[in-house]
Design a protein around this motif. Sequence first.
Motif, short mmCIF file in Angstrom:
data_model
loop_
_atom_site.label_atom_id
_atom_site.label_comp_id
_atom_site.label_asym_id
_atom_site.label_seq_id
_atom_site.Cartn_x
_atom_site.Cartn_y
_atom_site.Cartn_z
N LEU A 110 -2.59 -3.69 -0.94
CA LEU A 110 -1.97 -2.71 -1.69
C LEU A 110 -3.05 -1.41 -1.58
O LEU A 110 -4.01 -1.52 -1.37
CB LEU A 110 -1.36 -3.09 -2.98
CG LEU A 110 -0.26 -4.44 -2.80
CD1 LEU A 110 0.17 -4.72 -4.18
CD2 LEU A 110 0.78 -3.83 -1.90
N GLU A 111 -2.55 -0.51 -2.51
CA GLU A 111 -3.29 0.63 -2.89
C GLU A 111 -4.02 0.31 -4.16
O GLU A 111 -3.89 -0.87 -4.76
CB GLU A 111 -2.50 1.87 -3.31
CG GLU A 111 -1.69 2.47 -1.94
CD GLU A 111 -0.93 3.60 -2.39
OE1 GLU A 111 -0.84 3.84 -3.62
OE2 GLU A 111 -0.50 4.35 -1.56
N GLN A 112 -5.39 0.97 -4.40
CA GLN A 112 -6.22 0.57 -5.43
C GLN A 112 -5.57 0.42 -6.76
O GLN A 112 -5.99 -0.36 -7.65
CB GLN A 112 -7.40 1.46 -5.32
CG GLN A 112 -8.62 1.19 -6.22
CD GLN A 112 -9.19 -0.25 -5.82
OE1 GLN A 112 -9.61 -0.25 -4.60
NE2 GLN A 112 -9.30 -1.03 -6.62
N ARG A 113 -4.66 1.53 -7.03
CA ARG A 113 -4.07 1.57 -8.27
C ARG A 113 -3.22 0.24 -8.78
O ARG A 113 -2.87 0.08 -9.83
CB ARG A 113 -3.22 2.81 -8.58
CG ARG A 113 -2.20 2.80 -7.25
CD ARG A 113 -1.78 4.40 -7.46
NE ARG A 113 -0.89 4.85 -6.58
CZ ARG A 113 0.61 4.51 -6.64
NH1 ARG A 113 1.06 4.10 -7.78
NH2 ARG A 113 1.36 4.69 -5.72
N GLN A 114 -2.79 -0.45 -7.77
CA GLN A 114 -1.75 -1.52 -7.80
C GLN A 114 -2.62 -2.96 -7.51
O GLN A 114 -2.06 -3.87 -7.32
CB GLN A 114 -0.62 -1.33 -7.05
CG GLN A 114 0.30 -0.21 -7.58
CD GLN A 114 1.50 0.00 -6.65
OE1 GLN A 114 1.45 -0.17 -5.48
NE2 GLN A 114 2.41 0.30 -7.14
N PRO A 122 -9.77 -4.56 4.60
CA PRO A 122 -9.93 -3.64 5.48
C PRO A 122 -8.71 -2.93 6.04
O PRO A 122 -8.65 -1.64 6.47
CB PRO A 122 -10.90 -4.14 6.78
CG PRO A 122 -11.56 -5.20 5.93
CD PRO A 122 -10.62 -5.68 4.81
N ASN A 123 -7.69 -3.71 6.26
CA ASN A 123 -6.16 -3.33 6.63
C ASN A 123 -5.29 -2.92 5.42
O ASN A 123 -4.28 -2.86 5.61
CB ASN A 123 -5.74 -4.21 7.45
CG ASN A 123 -6.44 -4.58 8.72
OD1 ASN A 123 -6.99 -3.55 9.19
ND2 ASN A 123 -6.49 -5.69 9.31
N ALA A 124 -5.90 -2.78 4.04
CA ALA A 124 -5.06 -2.47 3.30
C ALA A 124 -4.34 -1.05 3.37
O ALA A 124 -4.67 -0.09 4.20
CB ALA A 124 -6.03 -2.12 1.93
N LEU A 125 -3.23 -0.78 2.66
CA LEU A 125 -2.28 0.44 3.03
C LEU A 125 -3.02 1.51 2.39
O LEU A 125 -2.64 2.56 3.27
CB LEU A 125 -0.95 0.00 2.25
CG LEU A 125 -0.10 -1.04 2.36
CD1 LEU A 125 1.25 -1.09 1.59
CD2 LEU A 125 0.27 -0.73 3.96
N GLU A 126 -3.91 1.49 1.65
CA GLU A 126 -4.51 2.65 1.47
C GLU A 126 -5.39 3.18 2.15
O GLU A 126 -5.74 4.43 2.55
CB GLU A 126 -5.26 2.23 -0.10
CG GLU A 126 -5.86 3.68 -0.62
CD GLU A 126 -6.65 3.61 -2.15
OE1 GLU A 126 -7.94 3.67 -2.27
OE2 GLU A 126 -5.77 2.94 -2.68
N SER A 138 5.49 -1.69 6.72
CA SER A 138 5.08 -2.98 6.11
C SER A 138 5.76 -3.02 4.76
O SER A 138 6.24 -2.26 4.01
CB SER A 138 3.62 -2.72 5.56
OG SER A 138 3.41 -3.87 4.70
N PRO A 139 6.30 -4.34 4.64
CA PRO A 139 7.06 -4.72 3.43
C PRO A 139 6.39 -4.43 2.08
O PRO A 139 6.91 -4.12 1.15
CB PRO A 139 7.38 -6.38 3.59
CG PRO A 139 7.23 -6.37 4.97
CD PRO A 139 6.20 -5.21 5.17
N LEU A 140 5.11 -4.35 2.18
CA LEU A 140 4.48 -4.24 0.88
C LEU A 140 4.41 -2.76 0.51
O LEU A 140 4.07 -2.16 -0.69
CB LEU A 140 2.92 -4.32 1.27
CG LEU A 140 2.70 -5.93 1.45
CD1 LEU A 140 1.11 -6.11 1.56
CD2 LEU A 140 2.97 -6.71 0.34
N ASP A 141 5.04 -1.62 1.40
CA ASP A 141 5.09 -0.36 1.12
C ASP A 141 6.22 -0.04 -0.35
O ASP A 141 6.22 0.85 -0.99
CB ASP A 141 5.54 0.52 2.31
CG ASP A 141 4.38 1.11 2.78
OD1 ASP A 141 3.44 1.80 1.86
OD2 ASP A 141 4.54 1.32 4.00
N SER A 142 7.24 -1.11 -0.17
CA SER A 142 8.34 -1.37 -1.19
C SER A 142 7.73 -1.14 -2.54
O SER A 142 8.15 -0.93 -3.42
CB SER A 142 9.15 -2.37 -0.99
OG SER A 142 8.86 -3.43 -0.88
N VAL A 143 6.56 -2.05 -2.48
CA VAL A 143 5.86 -2.10 -3.73
C VAL A 143 5.43 -0.93 -4.30
O VAL A 143 5.57 -0.66 -5.58
CB VAL A 143 4.94 -3.32 -3.73
CG1 VAL A 143 4.06 -3.52 -5.23
CG2 VAL A 143 5.36 -4.63 -3.28
#
Length: 222
Positions: A110-114, A122-126, A138-143
């Motif tokens: 996820l992003e650092q704040r979450q 290395p492939n984190a959304l941030e 990505s389904p994690l974008d919904s978070v």
Amino acid sequence: MKSLGNSNRGLTPKQKRLLYISCIQPIATFGLRCWYKRRTRAFKTNIKMLRLTHNQGARWITGAFRTSPMEAMTAVAGLMPLHLQLKKLFERSVIRINTLHPHHPVLSLLEQRQAKGSTLHPNALERKSKTIRNVIKSPLDSVIDNPSSEIFDPLSEHIKPGHRLVDRHPDKVKFVLMPKNRKDRDEYHNNLNLAPVREPTALHLFTAGIKHKFDPSVPISH
């Protein structure tokens, strides 16, 4: 499903509804997080197929004709509208991310704040540009798009054995079980009805559905 009953024989509508909700719906909605993203082709395609399944289930439960209005038939069958059912499952899955342990590998994507302090992958959304994220969907974008203001601690002291209410105040928590003998149940129900009058300062909670043997002296394990 047709072999299990119809409007004349077989399972009752109540049994059909229970079977549909407990067996068919979980299978039909499995993998919801992978495609539940509005304004995508997969979303529209899967919604269309699920709606057909949902309508067929409601028709099977009620025994209604094919020309019956689907909204009314769903209400009579006691089924939640499909779009609300999917929304509920989606929101639950998003909230579940917030209950993960800080070192769970999913949080590193996820992003650092979450990420709850986890080292980002290395492939984190941030580390992905907005263009790339729109492509991969990505389904994690919904978070990230649906943040929760609630804070969950998976290792909270309040849920550990010895810190629970029943452990800290065993003399103030009392379990009253229904007797197996039918003759004693009338007295049991009368006592339940009079309990709030006899003990007005106590909190009375009623539950049902326990079929296994239960020992009130043994603390409930998590």
